[in-house]
Scaffold this active site. Structure first.
Site, PDB file in Angstrom:
ATOM      1  N   ARG A 148       0.826  -1.202   0.000  1.00 52.48           N
ATOM      2  CA  ARG A 148       0.000   0.000   0.000  1.00 52.48           C
ATOM      3  C   ARG A 148       0.866   1.261   0.000  1.00 52.48           C
ATOM      4  NH1 ARG A 148      -2.279  -3.770  -1.049  1.00 52.48           N
ATOM      5  NH2 ARG A 148      -4.229  -4.617  -0.221  1.00 52.48           N
TER       6      ARG A 148
ATOM      7  N   SER B  79     -11.315  -0.549   3.029  1.00 58.25           N
ATOM      8  CA  SER B  79     -10.495  -0.957   4.181  1.00 58.25           C
ATOM      9  C   SER B  79      -9.795   0.255   4.763  1.00 58.25           C
ATOM     10  CB  SER B  79      -9.460  -2.002   3.748  1.00 58.25           C
ATOM     11  OG  SER B  79     -10.095  -3.156   3.239  1.00 58.25           O
TER      12      SER B  79
ATOM     13  N   GLU C  30      -5.079   3.385   5.935  1.00 58.26           N
ATOM     14  CA  GLU C  30      -4.838   3.373   4.506  1.00 58.26           C
ATOM     15  C   GLU C  30      -5.163   4.719   3.874  1.00 58.26           C
ATOM     16  OE1 GLU C  30      -6.088   0.335   1.906  1.00 58.26           O
ATOM     17  OE2 GLU C  30      -5.623  -1.314   3.271  1.00 58.26           O
TER      18      GLU C  30
END
Length: 365
Positions: free
Chosen positions: A184, A265, A361
């Site tokens: 990520r 998420s 995130e």
């Protein structure tokens, strides 16, 4: 008070004889972020071709101002109004660029919806992105986050991208090595010295090219896909079948942002050492974990949050989704500050029980 129809197109700021930039002032970003959080953008420029970026850079007023790049708004939490010039990426276009013996090379504009790209490749017979179906956001944002799901990350299918430096206006073609993809993560999120642009936020992606391997090989290692094979009796699914399964799985677990505001998420799955994992298993044998090739272990952040009892809990209009603890949602009129307060409370709770710090995130702005 931010009005729902407060956007006011304004072309007067363009220098004489220059191509017009589509500039709007006082834009409510509530409909431009998947969380549905209110925030005011003082200036928003719609980027519909690469040349628009250079026009912004060369502009006597806009060029010197800070910039904020906005794709599909699926990976941001807006906690305040945005004083920076918002570059709303809307560059269209998807095409097969090249057919090689070992791969199809597909190119897409930064403004294309990610799921639309995945659907197009499946329909055209260019498999390889099916595990990444239904991920919200745009093509241009995908490399920034190095999106991933069900055993595939963007870097596994990446060929190159075009990016424009927001200081010089120069365009460069960046291969994977320059993009510094991580979990990520990418060079577009990293501060400090970098090969291109110098710092995060100093460049904008305009087009991305994908390498879809030939012959195609399915990626079926993830438990959810294994369960689908067992349920259906289909042991050799094609790309279309995997695409359909991934869509079904995601729809069952994750709320549709069009109905319930969310950013998917919210926390990264933490990666720990094998020793740390054994210690946690000793206390919580049921923890969901995935051994990694480098010897580390990825833990399921959703399991950690659920184990701390957060499902369904709320802070103001923000809540933990009752069907998936990894997702924070907007139950109505949530403010960005409420989302951040809830997220920090979850982080403290997980750290207190497991000694693990969860990392968000989305970008908190």
């Amino acid at each position: 008070m931010i009005g729902e129809n407060s956007a006011m197109p304004d072309h007067a700021v363009n220098p004489p004889n220059s191509p017009a930039l589509l500039l709007e002032r006082d834009v409510n970003l509530k409909s431009y972020n998947s969380f549905g959080l209110p925030a005011l953008a003082e200036r928003l420029v719609r980027i519909r071709e690469e040349a628009d970026v250079r026009r912004v850079v060369d502009h006597p007023e806009l060029g010197r101002a800070p910039k904020f790049v906005l794709g599909g708004g699926s990976n941001i939490v807006l906690t305040r109004d945005v004083q920076a010039v918002v570059l709303k990426m809307e560059i269209p276009g998807v095409r097969l660029l090249e057919t090689r013996e070992d791969a199809w090379i597909v190119e897409a504009g930064a403004g294309v919806r990610w799921h639309d790209l995945v659907s197009w490749t499946i329909e055209q017979g260019y498999p390889g992105l099916e595990n990444l179906a239904l991920i919200p956001g745009t093509v241009g944002a995908a490399p920034v986050q190095n999106i991933g799901a069900y055993g595939i990350e963007l870097k596994d299918r990446f060929e190159s991208l075009d990016a424009v430096d927001l200081v010089t206006g120069r365009t460069a073609l960046l291969p994977a090595a320059v993009c510094r993809f991580g979990y990520r993560d990418s060079v577009f999120k990293q501060d400090g010295e970098a090969v291109f642009g110098g710092l995060a936020g100093k460049s904008v992606i305009t087009r991305v090219r994908f390498r879809l391997p030939r012959p195609w090989q399915p990626q079926l290692d993830y438990l959810d896909l294994q369960r689908k094979m067992a349920e259906t009796g289909i042991t050799a699914p094609d790309a279309r079948q995997i695409f359909d399964w991934v869509c079904e799985i995601r729809r069952a677990k994750l709320p549709d942002p069009a109905r319930i505001g969310n950013a998917g998420s919210f926390f990264k799955n933490p990666v720990v050492s094998e020793e740390q994992c054994r210690d946690i298993i000793g206390r919580d044998p049921g923890i969901v974990h995935y051994p990694m090739p480098d010897g580390t272990v990825k833990l399921a952040a959703g399991w950690l949050i659920d184990a701390c009892g957060w499902k369904g809990k709320t802070v103001g209009g923000a809540a933990v989704y009752e069907r998936q603890a990894l997702v924070l949602v907007n139950r109505g009129e949530a403010r960005g500050a409420e989302v951040v307060t809830l997220a920090r409370a979850i982080q403290e709770s997980v750290y207190g029980r497991f000694g693990i710090r969860l990392e968000p995130e989305p970008v908190l702005l």
